[in-house]
Design an enzyme around this catalytic site. Sequence first.
Site, short mmCIF file in Angstrom:
data_model
loop_
_atom_site.label_atom_id
_atom_site.label_comp_id
_atom_site.label_asym_id
_atom_site.label_seq_id
_atom_site.Cartn_x
_atom_site.Cartn_y
_atom_site.Cartn_z
N ASP A 121 56.19 12.70 12.11
CA ASP A 121 56.69 13.69 11.13
C ASP A 121 55.49 14.38 10.71
OD1 ASP A 121 58.92 11.79 11.49
OD2 ASP A 121 58.30 10.93 9.67
N CYS A 132 0.85 -1.19 0.34
CA CYS A 132 0.00 -0.06 0.00
C CYS A 132 0.84 1.41 0.01
CB CYS A 132 -0.85 0.05 1.35
SG CYS A 132 0.04 -0.05 2.74
N CYS A 188 2.49 2.06 3.36
CA CYS A 188 3.83 1.15 3.73
C CYS A 188 4.93 1.98 3.93
CB CYS A 188 3.87 0.07 2.77
SG CYS A 188 2.75 -1.08 2.44
N ASP A 217 63.21 10.59 6.46
CA ASP A 217 63.41 10.47 7.81
C ASP A 217 64.51 9.18 7.87
OD1 ASP A 217 63.24 10.92 10.28
OD2 ASP A 217 61.25 9.68 10.60
N ASP A 228 57.18 8.30 8.49
CA ASP A 228 56.02 7.36 8.88
C ASP A 228 55.04 8.13 9.38
OD1 ASP A 228 56.69 8.57 11.38
OD2 ASP A 228 57.43 6.80 12.38
#
Lengths: 125, 892
Positions: free
Chosen positions: B783, B143, B146, B569, B779
Amino acid sequence: MTPDKIFVTLLGLAAIAAIVWFFWMVKKPGVKAAVSSSGYQELMVLVKGGYTPDVIVVEKGKPVRLNFVRSESASCSEMVLIPDFQKSARLPEGETVSVEFMPDKTGEFEFQCQMGMLRGKLIVE
Amino acid sequence: MTIHDPMCGMEIDPKDAFATRQHMGQTFYFCSQACVEKFDADPHRYASVVSSATTGIAENASGPLRIALPVSGFRKSGGPALEGALRALSGVSKATANAKEGRVFVEYDPSSVTVADLLDAVRGAGFTADGQAMRLKVSGLYCAECVTRIEDALKAVPDVLDATMNAATSEVKIEYSPVVGDLSQLTKAVENAGPYKAARAAEASEPEMDKEAQTVEKEYRALMRKWWFAAIIGTPTMILSYASFFPVLRDWFPRGSSAQWVLWAVLGIASITVMAYSGSQFFTGMWEGFKHRSANMHTLIALGTSVAWLYSTIALLFPQIFPSREFVDVYYDVTVVVTGLVVLGLAMEIKAKGRTSEAIKKLIGLQAKTARVVRDGEEIDIPVEEVLVNDIVVVRPGEKIPVDGEVIEGQSAVDESMITGESLPVSKKVGDEVIGATINKTGAFKFRTTKVGKDTALSNIIRLVQDAQGSKVPIQRIVDQVSTYFTPAVMILAVIGFVVWYDFGPSPALTYGLIVAVTTLIIACPCALGMATPMSLTTGIGLGAQNGILIRSGVSLQTAEKLNTVVLDKTGTITKGQPAVTDIVVNGSWNMELSINQPPLTDVDLLRFAASVERGSEHPLALAIVEGAQARGIKLSSVETFDAIPGHGVSAKVEGRRVLIGNLKLMDREGIALGDLEEKSKSLADDGKTPMYIALDNKAAGIIAVADTVKEDSKAAIAELKKMGLEVVMITGDNERTAKTIARQVGVERVLAEVLPQDKAHNVQKLQLEGKKVAMVGDGINDAPALAQADIGMAIGTGTDVAIEASDITLIKGSLTGVVTAIQLSRATMRNVYQNLAGAFIYNSAGIPIALGVLYPFFGILLSPILAGLAMAFSSVTVISNANRLKSWKPA
């Protein structure tokens, strides 16, 4: 110059003026995004040959949610980008895709499809 | 009550905990010294895992609840503002924002404030709260009401923020806060609302991509149908339009006869059907564009073909309005053939474009579908979406690892090539991280999940790649400016061309003017210009992902191409970042004092004794010795009477001998003469190594030195970087001497040593002031400021942590060769971009003047509109093919 040449020349100039006016001169009115209950400035954007509305006005500092609905299959418009806010989304045909971001700077920013054929303007006030 | 140790997962009673730590408003309990040490080294990493923000582990505790809300939109001073906004709510006792993690930790009383209130406060403060979303497919809708009924039922479920139903797809999208633990209650809520059945809808993953592939395929087929229609009508149209060239046809349709008129009329009707069917998208595209006051490729083609058709039809119907009979001619062939060719070009474009995004499809296809999880002591297969953080997952040989986690039992070799680009299988043992979507090769193991759903490394990679592919290369902005004016400018040029040819051109001026205008409209190709950069960018970034290189955006790509200095690094980037055994020195006088039948003491013996003793210890240096022995395949002996002497070292009995390992203080205390070992130890220490004395039965036996070692491929990678013309600089907080030693080993000349972590960014800036474009490789944890300061920050990935904020490029494989590959890839991609742009630019800037007839006064050359159509159709295909050519690129 014969009269017909003068006529054609004038007609050509008129056509050029019309093109310039039509594509470049007319300022498009903007549509302001409404603030929904969730605190977002929300707006529905229809993607079909262009963005409707294609000038969107939002307020600075309140999160914005643009709901894109793409109702065409031309592959040109399958992505929408808002480069200034580093947002992009794939728009599958017929689906509503929300793009959310934070307008943290004022000014006029563009949003567009990947190839820049369709464009809209985002005005942050 | 027992709780889990966040490090090893052991269940312990808080009362008996070895140690406790407070972090981010949470208390953690630890079972042992080792666990607490590991936690202290990087509390953040474990804290965020435990609080499990995005996956939902229901907390049944009473009293104030703790929740970690994922929040984005942190600006510089955002943290305190957000905390303030949350604390202002009654019922919130604590709010701690963490901008780096994008989380806010809130302690609240569920009886006075709801999660929805918290989220509202977050949004009200100007932040974006990232809720979770899922979609349920609902069947049994009968319907119109719904939809609302289901939505309301879902909204009534606690912690559901919003529910929107799409009746057309029968799918309901539910936004829920991350605290919803049991997702099945959502399904139940739907089913209780009426005679409905709900099931989880396919996530935005493979099926979605399939759907996309299907739409592409559908469109391709539609275009091909249009092409065949145009071709079938076009061939006879072509032949009949030039009837006067064919002897038989010339006789049938003599010029000016009524037979020719009828033929033309038939061609006119045929060509309008081609325009209406095959060329329909040009007209709708033009119309949609006009509504937005914009013009595009469709506008140009539609205008070109319809001008040709209209002229022909006017000539056919009203020949009397033309000043002379020679003007009366038709160009229906132009209409049909141009439409056909451009449609064919579009079809080929779609096919070629599908290939550019293959990389992302491959990534999405990697996702595992199911996971074997231990629940209530039983192994059950569940969809991968339902795996929660801290689940125990069982993986057998040959199976795909479903999500990210940490191995808790068993060991194996895992093929991680699909994520990291590393071709050799990686060995995994207890405590190692495993990445979802990688494939387990040899052994079976169990792991505890740490990241699931959209937090997994793979999901992050997919998101990063998608975002990057959607970003722009800066050069594209110029192109964008051009293309705004391009199409209307072409229309203006066509008008000017017509007027000039009409006014000054040779006779028949009208015909020439028309041909020039139509050709100009058709040859101009804004699409080639528009596609030039995005196509290469998509391919390049996809390629990067396949090689374990995540490029954040087009800007990064363009900047990486221009780099001339790379700052590396030292710790963790050039070196492994973990100590390893580097030198073993046997006391020279030891073997001299031996009697004939006693075997001499060797390096291996020394290491065996040391490793056997240290096996019981958790000290990082001890770990290095044990691993050193294992790597050399030394079998360890059993240990008796192990005794740690704090601040000095350890002593133990191995193979019946008393073994002492420790520093100078220990040797002094035990009264052991060191002889020339002391000198050796000093020189080792000067090289940045950590020497440890070993004594056997109270006699100095030798030294084992431990140091951070260089990664195997660092030297080759640095040599390659130099070959590429880049200056390589090493930056480190270590003393000059240690730094120089490492630098010599890997061939780096310029060393910035003794740089405090907070000064790294400043040093990068100094290099930039020398006028250099600097890449910083680190990493990503210590850093971060330096990475952000550099023109390009490259973070060397640590397994599953791929979304490192400060980095422009993330190298998933922790090796320096990634830096080489990333720079090479960016150069190759940008070269491809420039080729495409140059091609598109030359094509348009040569094609349009030729179409306008600039060559006519000199060489008598005028382009036929049909040739223009051919050129236009293939120009964009060429651009895409060139971008696809990039796919054959291989890291050197």
